[in-house]
Design an enzyme around this catalytic site. Structure first.
Site, PDB file in Angstrom:
ATOM      1  N   ALA A   1      33.928  49.375  31.510  1.00  0.00           N
ATOM      2  CA  ALA A   1      34.514  48.616  30.413  1.00  0.00           C
ATOM      3  C   ALA A   1      33.492  48.534  29.279  1.00  0.00           C
ATOM      4  O   ALA A   1      32.284  48.688  29.495  1.00  0.00           O
ATOM      5  CB  ALA A   1      34.908  47.220  30.876  1.00  0.00           C
TER       6      ALA A   1
ATOM      7  N   GLY B   1      34.852  49.470  35.347  1.00  0.00           N
ATOM      8  CA  GLY B   1      36.269  49.534  35.003  1.00  0.00           C
ATOM      9  C   GLY B   1      36.844  50.927  35.137  1.00  0.00           C
ATOM     10  O   GLY B   1      38.037  51.090  35.411  1.00  0.00           O
TER      11      GLY B   1
ATOM     12  N   GLU C   1      37.680  51.310  38.752  1.00  0.00           N
ATOM     13  CA  GLU C   1      38.855  50.469  39.012  1.00  0.00           C
ATOM     14  C   GLU C   1      40.120  51.110  38.457  1.00  0.00           C
ATOM     15  O   GLU C   1      41.183  51.085  39.105  1.00  0.00           O
ATOM     16  CB  GLU C   1      38.641  49.087  38.388  1.00  0.00           C
ATOM     17  CG  GLU C   1      37.578  48.273  39.106  1.00  0.00           C
ATOM     18  CD  GLU C   1      37.195  47.012  38.362  1.00  0.00           C
ATOM     19  OE1 GLU C   1      37.176  45.942  38.979  1.00  0.00           O
ATOM     20  OE2 GLU C   1      36.899  47.096  37.145  1.00  0.00           O
TER      21      GLU C   1
ATOM     22  N   GLU D   1      28.794  46.377  38.318  1.00  0.00           N
ATOM     23  CA  GLU D   1      28.853  45.098  37.586  1.00  0.00           C
ATOM     24  C   GLU D   1      27.761  44.121  38.010  1.00  0.00           C
ATOM     25  O   GLU D   1      27.280  43.326  37.205  1.00  0.00           O
ATOM     26  CB  GLU D   1      30.237  44.446  37.779  1.00  0.00           C
ATOM     27  CG  GLU D   1      31.375  45.148  37.057  1.00  0.00           C
ATOM     28  CD  GLU D   1      32.013  46.256  37.885  1.00  0.00           C
ATOM     29  OE1 GLU D   1      33.092  46.725  37.496  1.00  0.00           O
ATOM     30  OE2 GLU D   1      31.432  46.646  38.934  1.00  0.00           O
TER      31      GLU D   1
END
Length: 288
Positions: A96, A139, A142, A162
């Site tokens: 992300a 992300g 994911e 993360e």
């Protein structure tokens, strides 16, 4: 035959996005953070390419909104049998966008339901194949796991780093990774932030197959085409039955599977498929 012909390689995530129609209309759609096209001999496989190369395809809100718009349009197009999502040879998506997240505080993310619309891909009735070259981290990992099938290039690396940023996965990493590779391995990946190479991802069950980097997207498209030869109704039913297994007990999952199985007996495609088998010919599915 439709093509979303405007291909803008923007490095920043602009919130100014203009959308047009597809296939049945003469206008075109302009995306700023993705490239959208159709592939295959029958142009029945939708392709979404994440296109922020200078940011290693970092996922930001405008990009994900564009992806959702493209998915909506592919979902409503009866000529599209499956969708392939990919990045470039260096990165599927490196995570992300940290610059987008850094200024946010708790009330911003909680009150605004931050990331809540990033899972649109999980609600697609049509199969979605992630073609992962390079980094699929945070992300990006994911997002790949939200897809139904993951094909990986030989240079792919997966991970949930993360923890190295003082936070945890927030778009399903703690839930989907354990279902894909088991608790011990998932816990190791999430608690250390280490990257998993493609070969290890294949051994762990995270990805289905590995291909040379330059062949990856073509192989994913071939898979989409193969699925496209089958009954769209049966494919949608099968996908739904498999996905629900992650959410309910075995008893409830078996009950749901039986319900979907029975449902196919109300379709012409089930009758045609069985008839073609008996007559030793290729079935002509009509999505009815």
């Amino acid at each position: 035959m439709f093509r979303l012909v405007s291909r803008l390689a923007r490095t920043g995530c602009s919130s100014s996005t203009h959308f047009g129609a597809i296939r049945s209309l003469s206008s075109t759609a302009t995306f700023e953070n993705i490239i959208v096209d159709t592939r295959g001999a029958k142009a029945n496989v939708g392709l979404i390419q994440l296109n922020r190369p200078k940011a290693l395809n970092a996922l930001c809100d405008p990009l994900m909104r564009e992806v959702n718009e493209a998915l909506d349009r592919f979902e409503s197009d009866d000529e599209i049998a499956a969708v392939v999502i990919t990045g470039n040879e260096k990165a599927f998506a490196a995570g992300a966008d940290i610059k987008e997240m850094l200024p946010l505080d708790y009330k911003d993310v909680a009150a605004g339901s931050f990331l809540s619309h990033w899972d649109r891909v999980t609600r697609m009735r049509k199969p979605v194949i992630a073609a992962v070259n390079g980094f699929a981290l945070g992300g990006g990992c994911e997002f790949a796991m939200m897809c139904d099938i993951i094909y990986a290039g030989e240079n792919a690396h997966f991970g949930q780093p993360e923890i190295l940023l003082g936070t945890i996965p927030g778009a399903g990493g703690t839930q989907r990774l354990i279902r894909a590779i088991g608790k011990s391995k998932a816990m190791e990946q999430i608690l250390t932030g280490e990257k998993m190479p493609a070969t290890e991802a294949l051994q762990s069950g995270l990805v289905s197959k590995i291909f040379p980097v330059g062949q990856l997207v073509d192989e994913a498209v071939k898979l989409g085409e193969k699925i496209g030869e089958l009954s769209p109704i049966a494919v949608a039913f099968a996908k739904e039955a498999v996905n629900i297994s992650c959410e309910v007990s075995l008893k409830e999952g078996l009950r749901f599977e039986k319900k979907m199985f029975y449902g196919t007996f109300a379709t012409n495609d089930r009758r045609e498929g069985m008839k073609a088998f008996i007559e030793k010919r290729k079935a002509n599915f009509t999505n009815t």
